[in-house]
Design a protein around this motif. Structure first.
Motif, mmCIF file in Angstrom:
data_model
loop_
_atom_site.group_PDB
_atom_site.id
_atom_site.type_symbol
_atom_site.label_atom_id
_atom_site.label_comp_id
_atom_site.label_asym_id
_atom_site.label_seq_id
_atom_site.Cartn_x
_atom_site.Cartn_y
_atom_site.Cartn_z
ATOM 1 N N ALA A 1 0.826 -1.208 0.000
ATOM 2 C CA ALA A 1 0.000 0.000 0.000
ATOM 3 C C ALA A 1 0.862 1.260 0.000
ATOM 4 N N LEU A 2 1.930 1.255 0.787
ATOM 5 C CA LEU A 2 2.821 2.420 0.822
ATOM 6 C C LEU A 2 3.521 2.601 -0.520
ATOM 7 N N ILE B 1 -2.067 4.297 6.250
ATOM 8 C CA ILE B 1 -0.994 3.334 5.970
ATOM 9 C C ILE B 1 0.091 3.415 7.046
#
Length: 176
Positions: free
Chosen positions: A2-3, A50
């Motif tokens: 996700a990052l 996140i």
């Protein structure tokens, strides 16, 4: 993942990220290891979420009795020696990535032919940007040509030229 999808950072830059790089109000400050460009990602809700997830995973030392918050923690910490709170090494990352890929294939989330590498996510991030300029700035390249050549893998959104009405004083070149 996700990052990586949110920022498009290279693996080397991501593995160095720590709590010192994050500010709840200003966002994430990163200096790209390859180009030296300095980026500050805004603290938007998605990025804040996140980072909070990463903090829950790596921001605490767990003992038998309780969890103690750490003053300094790495976004991607080595679990091999949790007492030293060290950043994950490239070899450690590769091992974790391969385990995750195998698990995704075994569970049916991915087919074997859908397997992908960490660096493919950087290209996907660039392709998701609305403009080449946005992709260039997000990835921290030293030239737009690099972004165009290597990382833009989709179709560019363009608007076709349309003739203007006879009432318009300025004529487009298509009508001349």
């Amino acid at each position: 993942m996700a990052l990586k999808l949110a920022t498009g950072l290279r693996q080397t830059g991501m593995l160095k990220l720590s709590s010192k790089d994050w500010d709840d109000e200003k966002g994430l400050k990163v200096q790209a290891s390859k180009t030296g460009s300095r980026l500050q990602f805004e603290a938007v809700d998605h990025l804040s979420f996140i980072i909070s997830e990463l903090k829950q995973i790596n921001g605490y030392r767990t003992t038998r009795k309780h969890r103690t918050p750490l003053l300094h923690w790495y976004f991607f910490a080595s679990s091999a020696n949790a007492r030293k709170e060290q950043a994950l090494t490239p070899d450690g990352f590769r091992t974790a990535w391969n385990k995750a890929m195998r698990a995704a294939i075994e569970s049916g989330e991915l087919q074997p032919e859908q397997r992908f590498q960490d660096r493919d996510l950087r290209a996907k991030t660039a392709s998701e940007c609305e403009t080449i300029t946005q992709a260039f700035e997000l990835l921290g390249h030293s030239s737009v040509a690099t972004t165009k050549r290597v990382y833009r893998r989709g179709y560019s959104q363009v608007t076709p030229v349309t003739p203007k009405s006879p009432d318009d004083k300025k004529k487009q070149s298509i009508e001349k």
